[in-house]
Design a protein around this motif. Structure first.
Motif, PDB file in Angstrom:
ATOM      1  N   ARG A  27       0.823  -1.215   0.000  1.00 41.31           N
ATOM      2  CA  ARG A  27       0.000   0.000   0.000  1.00 41.31           C
ATOM      3  C   ARG A  27       0.854   1.261   0.000  1.00 41.31           C
ATOM      4  O   ARG A  27       0.418   2.310  -0.473  1.00 41.31           O
ATOM      5  N   LEU A  28       2.074   1.167   0.526  1.00 43.92           N
ATOM      6  CA  LEU A  28       2.953   2.333   0.542  1.00 43.92           C
ATOM      7  C   LEU A  28       3.277   2.803  -0.871  1.00 43.92           C
ATOM      8  O   LEU A  28       3.357   4.010  -1.132  1.00 43.92           O
ATOM      9  N   LEU A  29       3.440   1.848  -1.803  1.00 40.57           N
ATOM     10  CA  LEU A  29       3.709   2.221  -3.187  1.00 40.57           C
ATOM     11  C   LEU A  29       2.531   2.976  -3.795  1.00 40.57           C
ATOM     12  O   LEU A  29       2.707   3.987  -4.481  1.00 40.57           O
ATOM     13  N   ILE A  30       1.323   2.469  -3.516  1.00 36.37           N
ATOM     14  CA  ILE A  30       0.125   3.106  -4.067  1.00 36.37           C
ATOM     15  C   ILE A  30      -0.069   4.490  -3.462  1.00 36.37           C
ATOM     16  O   ILE A  30      -0.348   5.472  -4.173  1.00 36.37           O
ATOM     17  N   ASN A  31       0.070   4.597  -2.151  1.00 38.53           N
ATOM     18  CA  ASN A  31      -0.112   5.893  -1.490  1.00 38.53           C
ATOM     19  C   ASN A  31       0.939   6.905  -1.917  1.00 38.53           C
ATOM     20  O   ASN A  31       0.651   8.105  -2.052  1.00 38.53           O
ATOM     21  N   SER A  32       2.164   6.428  -2.145  1.00 44.24           N
ATOM     22  CA  SER A  32       3.222   7.335  -2.612  1.00 44.24           C
ATOM     23  C   SER A  32       2.894   7.881  -4.001  1.00 44.24           C
ATOM     24  O   SER A  32       3.100   9.065  -4.286  1.00 44.24           O
ATOM     25  N   ALA A  33       2.384   6.990  -4.879  1.00 41.56           N
ATOM     26  CA  ALA A  33       2.009   7.446  -6.220  1.00 41.56           C
ATOM     27  C   ALA A  33       0.845   8.426  -6.156  1.00 41.56           C
ATOM     28  O   ALA A  33       0.817   9.428  -6.891  1.00 41.56           O
ATOM     29  N   ARG A  34      -0.117   8.172  -5.290  1.00 42.99           N
ATOM     30  CA  ARG A  34      -1.245   9.089  -5.138  1.00 42.99           C
ATOM     31  C   ARG A  34      -0.799  10.447  -4.612  1.00 42.99           C
ATOM     32  O   ARG A  34      -1.307  11.495  -5.042  1.00 42.99           O
ATOM     33  N   ALA A  46      -0.595  10.941  -9.129  1.00 44.71           N
ATOM     34  CA  ALA A  46      -0.772   9.938 -10.177  1.00 44.71           C
ATOM     35  C   ALA A  46      -2.245   9.572 -10.327  1.00 44.71           C
ATOM     36  O   ALA A  46      -2.991   9.511  -9.342  1.00 44.71           O
ATOM     37  N   THR A  47      -2.656   9.340 -11.540  1.00 42.22           N
ATOM     38  CA  THR A  47      -4.035   8.948 -11.810  1.00 42.22           C
ATOM     39  C   THR A  47      -4.225   7.464 -11.489  1.00 42.22           C
ATOM     40  O   THR A  47      -3.257   6.714 -11.330  1.00 42.22           O
ATOM     41  N   ARG A  48      -5.490   7.026 -11.433  1.00 40.26           N
ATOM     42  CA  ARG A  48      -5.775   5.617 -11.161  1.00 40.26           C
ATOM     43  C   ARG A  48      -5.221   4.731 -12.271  1.00 40.26           C
ATOM     44  O   ARG A  48      -4.719   3.631 -12.005  1.00 40.26           O
ATOM     45  N   ARG A  49      -5.326   5.200 -13.495  1.00 41.76           N
ATOM     46  CA  ARG A  49      -4.812   4.409 -14.619  1.00 41.76           C
ATOM     47  C   ARG A  49      -3.301   4.242 -14.517  1.00 41.76           C
ATOM     48  O   ARG A  49      -2.770   3.143 -14.739  1.00 41.76           O
ATOM     49  N   PHE A  50      -2.617   5.327 -14.163  1.00 45.23           N
ATOM     50  CA  PHE A  50      -1.163   5.263 -14.017  1.00 45.23           C
ATOM     51  C   PHE A  50      -0.787   4.305 -12.892  1.00 45.23           C
ATOM     52  O   PHE A  50       0.129   3.483 -13.041  1.00 45.23           O
ATOM     53  N   PHE A  83      -2.487   1.808 -11.743  1.00 49.87           N
ATOM     54  CA  PHE A  83      -2.799   0.421 -12.098  1.00 49.87           C
ATOM     55  C   PHE A  83      -1.738  -0.177 -13.011  1.00 49.87           C
ATOM     56  O   PHE A  83      -1.252  -1.293 -12.779  1.00 49.87           O
ATOM     57  N   PHE A  84      -1.352   0.558 -14.065  1.00 52.08           N
ATOM     58  CA  PHE A  84      -0.439   0.003 -15.064  1.00 52.08           C
ATOM     59  C   PHE A  84       1.029   0.135 -14.677  1.00 52.08           C
ATOM     60  O   PHE A  84       1.857  -0.673 -15.126  1.00 52.08           O
ATOM     61  N   LYS A  85       1.378   1.126 -13.872  1.00 54.60           N
ATOM     62  CA  LYS A  85       2.787   1.361 -13.536  1.00 54.60           C
ATOM     63  C   LYS A  85       3.179   0.908 -12.136  1.00 54.60           C
ATOM     64  O   LYS A  85       4.368   0.784 -11.855  1.00 54.60           O
ATOM     65  N   VAL A  86       2.184   0.678 -11.277  1.00 55.50           N
ATOM     66  CA  VAL A  86       2.489   0.270  -9.906  1.00 55.50           C
ATOM     67  C   VAL A  86       1.917  -1.114  -9.602  1.00 55.50           C
ATOM     68  O   VAL A  86       2.647  -2.053  -9.259  1.00 55.50           O
ATOM     69  N   VAL A  87       0.600  -1.254  -9.746  1.00 56.82           N
ATOM     70  CA  VAL A  87      -0.063  -2.492  -9.347  1.00 56.82           C
ATOM     71  C   VAL A  87       0.331  -3.651 -10.258  1.00 56.82           C
ATOM     72  O   VAL A  87       0.720  -4.726  -9.779  1.00 56.82           O
ATOM     73  N   LEU A  88       0.227  -3.453 -11.557  1.00 57.07           N
ATOM     74  CA  LEU A  88       0.502  -4.543 -12.494  1.00 57.07           C
ATOM     75  C   LEU A  88       1.949  -5.043 -12.418  1.00 57.07           C
ATOM     76  O   LEU A  88       2.175  -6.264 -12.341  1.00 57.07           O
ATOM     77  N   PRO A  89       2.959  -4.160 -12.417  1.00 56.06           N
ATOM     78  CA  PRO A  89       4.334  -4.683 -12.265  1.00 56.06           C
ATOM     79  C   PRO A  89       4.561  -5.393 -10.936  1.00 56.06           C
ATOM     80  O   PRO A  89       5.259  -6.414 -10.890  1.00 56.06           O
ATOM     81  N   ALA A  90       3.990  -4.863  -9.844  1.00 55.71           N
ATOM     82  CA  ALA A  90       4.196  -5.488  -8.535  1.00 55.71           C
ATOM     83  C   ALA A  90       3.518  -6.854  -8.451  1.00 55.71           C
ATOM     84  O   ALA A  90       3.995  -7.749  -7.746  1.00 55.71           O
ATOM     85  N   ALA A  91       2.405  -7.026  -9.158  1.00 52.96           N
ATOM     86  CA  ALA A  91       1.677  -8.297  -9.126  1.00 52.96           C
ATOM     87  C   ALA A  91       2.193  -9.297 -10.145  1.00 52.96           C
ATOM     88  O   ALA A  91       1.801 -10.474 -10.109  1.00 52.96           O
ATOM     89  N   SER A  92       3.067  -8.868 -11.061  1.00 52.29           N
ATOM     90  CA  SER A  92       3.514  -9.731 -12.153  1.00 52.29           C
ATOM     91  C   SER A  92       4.199 -11.022 -11.692  1.00 52.29           C
ATOM     92  O   SER A  92       3.954 -12.084 -12.267  1.00 52.29           O
ATOM     93  N   PRO A  93       5.078 -10.997 -10.670  1.00 45.74           N
ATOM     94  CA  PRO A  93       5.676 -12.270 -10.235  1.00 45.74           C
ATOM     95  C   PRO A  93       4.646 -13.300  -9.810  1.00 45.74           C
ATOM     96  O   PRO A  93       4.757 -14.482 -10.160  1.00 45.74           O
ATOM     97  N   SER A  94       3.631 -12.881  -9.076  1.00 48.15           N
ATOM     98  CA  SER A  94       2.585 -13.813  -8.666  1.00 48.15           C
ATOM     99  C   SER A  94       1.776 -14.289  -9.870  1.00 48.15           C
ATOM    100  O   SER A  94       1.396 -15.466  -9.941  1.00 48.15           O
TER     101      SER A  94
END
Length: 284
Positions: free
Chosen positions: A176-183, A187-191, A193-204
Motif C-alpha cells: 500500500r505504501l507504493l500506491i499511497n506514494s504514487a497518489r 498519479a491517476t488511477r490508470r497510471f 494500475f499500469f505502472k504500480v499495481v501490475l508490475p508489482a503483481a507480475s511475479p505472482s
C-alpha cells in the motif's frame, strides 16, 4: 560474491582475482559441472529403468526399457506419426492455456482491484473451483460436442483457476505504501494500475501461469482419451488397448517432454519480462 569482500578489514578481492588467474579452468568448467550435477539424478533413473526389465525383476510386458521406448519414438518419427500427434496436442493445449491466461489475468486484476466485484463473484467462483474439470467433461461434450471445442474447454477449465487465484493474490499483496506514494504525487488511477499495481503483481501472475502450464498438460491427457483420433493422450491410450507397450511409454515420455519444454518457455518468458526482479541465491 560482492566485490568488497573483507576479512577483519582487509580486502580479499585481490587474492580472489589471483586465484581465478591461477586456475582459469575452474571458471570454464563451472557450467558443465552444474549441468552434470543436475543430470546425475536423471541418468541414475534411466539406468535403473533400463536394468529392471532387462534383469527380469519387472516383466517387459509391463515396463519397457528406455532403449525400446526410444526405438518406438524413432519408428513413429519415420512413419510421420510423431509430429502429427505432437502438433495435435500442442494445438489443443496452447489454445486452452492462452484462453485461460487471458481470462484469468483479466478477471483476476478486476477482482483484486475492485472489492465489490470480488464480493459479488467470489462465492460463485469458489463453487465452480471445487468442481473437477474431469467431472464436467460430460457437460462439455453435451454442450460443445465431441470435437475439438470440448477438448479445448476442459484444458481451459483446468488452467484457468491457478491463473485467476494467483492474479488476485498478487494484486492484493501490492504494498500500500507504493500506491499511497504514487497518489501523493498526483498519479491517476490508470497510471497507478499500469505502472504500480501490475508490475508489482507480475511475479505472482507468472507463478499462476506456470502452474497452469502444468495443469493444461494433465487435462490434455484426459481430453484426448475421449473421442480423439490424434494427440499424445490418444496415442498412449490406444497403444495400451492394443498392447503396444513400448509405444505407450513413448507417448507418456513425449507428454513429459512437452510439459518440460512448455515450462521452460514460460520460465524464459518470465525472466525476459521481469528482468528487474532478481532473486536471492546462496551462491552469490
Amino acid at each position: 560474491m560482492s566485490a568488497n569482500l573483507q576479512d577483519n578489514g582487509v580486502s580479499l578481492e585481490p587474492a580472489l582475482r589471483a586465484h581465478r588467474r591461477a586456475w582459469p579452468w575452474r571458471t570454464w568448467l563451472q557450467p558443465f559441472a552444474k549441468l552434470a550435477e543436475r543430470g546425475l539424478g536423471l541418468l541414475l533413473f534411466l539406468v535403473l529403468w533400463e536394468l529392471l526389465p532387462r534383469s527380469g525383476i519387472v516383466s517387459e510386458a509391463y515396463l519397457s526399457p528406455p532403449s525400446s521406448v526410444i526405438a518406438s519414438i524413432a519408428q513413429l518419427a519415420e512413419q510421420n506419426l510423431l509430429w502429427k500427434h505432437i502438433a495435435a496436442s500442442l494445438q489443443r493445449s496452447l489454445w486452452g492455456l492462452l484462453l485461460a491466461i487471458g481470462a484469468g489475468v483479466l478477471l483476476g486484476l478486476l477482482m483484486g482491484a475492485v472489492r465489490r466485484l470480488e464480493y459479488l463473484l467470489d462465492p460463485v467462483l469458489q463453487l465452480f473451483r471445487q468442481t473437477s474439470a474431469f467431472a464436467l467433461f460430460p457437460v462439455f461434450i453435451l454442450f460443445l460436442g465431441i470435437g475439438e471445442l470440448s477438448k479445448v474447454a476442459i484444458i481451459f477449465w483446468a488452467s484457468f483457476w491457478p491463473v485467476l487465484l494467483s492474479t488476485i493474490s498478487g494484486v492484493k499483496q501490492v504494498d500500500r505504501l507504493l500506491i499511497n506514494s504514487a497518489r501523493s504525487m498526483g498519479a491517476t488511477r490508470r497510471f497507478i494500475f499500469f505502472k504500480v499495481v501490475l508490475p508489482a503483481a507480475s511475479p505472482s501472475i507468472f507463478t499462476g501461469i506456470r502452474l497452469a502450464g502444468a495443469y493444461c498438460i494433465t487435462a490434455l491427457v484426459a481430453a484426448e482419451m475421449i473421442g480423439a483420433h490424434s494427440g499424445l493422450g490418444f496415442l498412449t491410450l490406444n497403444s495400451q488397448e492394443t498392447f503396444q507397450i513400448p509405444t505407450m511409454y513413448a507417448g507418456i515420455l513425449m507428454l513429459a517432454v512437452v510439459g518440460l519444454l512448455l515450462n521452460y518457455l514460460l520460465a524464459l518468458l518470465e525472466r525476459r519480462l521481469l528482468r528487474w526482479r532478481k532473486g536471492l541465491s546462496l551462491d552469490d
